[in-house]
Design an enzyme around this catalytic site. Sequence first.
Site, PDB file in Angstrom:
ATOM      1  N   HIS A 151      13.829 -12.268 -25.628  1.00  0.00           N
ATOM      2  CA  HIS A 151      13.761 -13.664 -26.067  1.00  0.00           C
ATOM      3  C   HIS A 151      13.338 -13.823 -27.524  1.00  0.00           C
ATOM      4  CE1 HIS A 151       9.440 -13.215 -25.392  1.00  0.00           C
ATOM      5  NE2 HIS A 151       9.250 -14.387 -25.969  1.00  0.00           N
ATOM      6  N   ASP A 152      12.500 -12.923 -28.022  1.00  0.00           N
ATOM      7  CA  ASP A 152      12.021 -13.035 -29.411  1.00  0.00           C
ATOM      8  C   ASP A 152      12.658 -12.009 -30.339  1.00  0.00           C
ATOM      9  OD1 ASP A 152      10.425 -15.251 -29.332  1.00  0.00           O
ATOM     10  OD2 ASP A 152       8.534 -14.167 -29.117  1.00  0.00           O
ATOM     11  N   LYS A 155      13.033 -12.409 -34.139  1.00  0.00           N
ATOM     12  CA  LYS A 155      11.906 -12.325 -35.073  1.00  0.00           C
ATOM     13  C   LYS A 155      11.952 -11.060 -35.923  1.00  0.00           C
ATOM     14  CE  LYS A 155       8.652 -15.383 -32.727  1.00  0.00           C
ATOM     15  NZ  LYS A 155       7.346 -15.546 -32.063  1.00  0.00           N
ATOM     16  N   HIS A 180      14.407 -17.972 -35.409  1.00  0.00           N
ATOM     17  CA  HIS A 180      14.484 -16.703 -34.684  1.00  0.00           C
ATOM     18  C   HIS A 180      15.343 -16.824 -33.424  1.00  0.00           C
ATOM     19  CE1 HIS A 180      11.274 -18.404 -32.079  1.00  0.00           C
ATOM     20  NE2 HIS A 180      11.637 -17.495 -31.183  1.00  0.00           N
ATOM     21  N   HIS A 205      15.259 -20.737 -25.536  1.00  0.00           N
ATOM     22  CA  HIS A 205      13.964 -20.655 -24.843  1.00  0.00           C
ATOM     23  C   HIS A 205      12.881 -21.561 -25.428  1.00  0.00           C
ATOM     24  CE1 HIS A 205      13.313 -17.554 -28.001  1.00  0.00           C
ATOM     25  NE2 HIS A 205      12.022 -17.823 -27.855  1.00  0.00           N
ATOM     26  N   HIS A 206      13.137 -22.168 -26.575  1.00  0.00           N
ATOM     27  CA  HIS A 206      12.204 -23.166 -27.113  1.00  0.00           C
ATOM     28  C   HIS A 206      12.690 -24.587 -26.883  1.00  0.00           C
ATOM     29  CE1 HIS A 206       8.970 -20.881 -28.966  1.00  0.00           C
ATOM     30  NE2 HIS A 206       9.872 -19.986 -29.341  1.00  0.00           N
ATOM     31  N   ASP A 234       7.043 -17.504 -21.614  1.00  0.00           N
ATOM     32  CA  ASP A 234       6.748 -17.333 -23.034  1.00  0.00           C
ATOM     33  C   ASP A 234       5.469 -18.075 -23.417  1.00  0.00           C
ATOM     34  OD1 ASP A 234       7.046 -16.846 -25.815  1.00  0.00           O
ATOM     35  OD2 ASP A 234       8.213 -18.685 -26.062  1.00  0.00           O
TER      36      ASP A 234
END
Length: 332
Positions: A151-152, A155, A180, A205-206, A234
């Site tokens: 998911h990240d 970054k 990201h 996901h955000h 998260d």
Amino acid sequence: MSEDILNEQGVALVTKDTVVNDYIIEKLIEMEIVMVDVYSQNEEGNEGAEKSCEEFEKDYRQAVLKIKEVLTDLSAGKTLDYNKIIEIQGLIYKNIDKCDEIVACLRDIRQADEYTYNHCINVGFYCMLMGKWLGLGYDDTIKLIQAGLLHDIGKTMIPADILKKKGKLTVEEFELIKKHTVYGYDILLQTKEIDAEVKKAVLLHHERVDGSGYPLSIPSDYIGLYTKIVAIADVYDAMTSDRPYKKRTTPFEAFKMFLSIGISIFDLNILYVFLNSLAANFTGINVKLDNGKQGRVVYVPPHNITKPVLCVDSSYIDLSREDKINIDSVID
């Protein structure tokens, strides 16, 4: 407990997977509940439990090392090593029946300097647990693990000095970090083996069910199941982990956030399953109170998971009846 214990009105008194102790037994007897179904105890006793925990921690450390390799390679401009993702998801999935070990280990990790790598693994574990608690099948659970792990991933395209900045981010820096999600999606587009719903979860996901998230600010109907699960995992792990710029909160403080602000921004059905299933695993943990005393959680009421009952100095304290006493921290 091997099943939820309900009262005559159908309200849960004790949730499935709660560890039975003297306090719970006493309260069940008071309510004239004299027979319940429980899991049979491990025949190897404490020695077997310790061995199981050691095996889990070994898998966890290996998973962190491998995700570190993946992210380091991406930061250096290399392509995603999908075979390593397969290895990591295997290390996670093999522990699907070790809920106690998973929750305890993730609760005790305090390596703020390794937060990026631990966080990816932690979210993978929480996504797997949610898949299990929601009754999803093997294929969905594996994809959820991948979504949590990755998911990240975007970054890796953000300068490290911004990601690790201890002070307040500027508006420009925060806008860059928000990218990201798109960067991660672009990276995964190059890997055809990864399912489209996993890629979607990385991108979204955000996002929040009320349309307040980013990068697209889309409403609930367009977000998708995997995304909604990753979003909760998260945020929970971020809140309960030490980060370079912020100390962790207790699980109970995280529960408060989810049950206040969270009910308008996360999927309620998924959120309630996650919180109630997770809270059942905190019976028996040791805590420090804001009055300096230490205690042990003996009961987490399903109807009020933010206010557990504690055993302090051989006496029981019900935090729902104590306005001036709060849990300050969890003791390892």
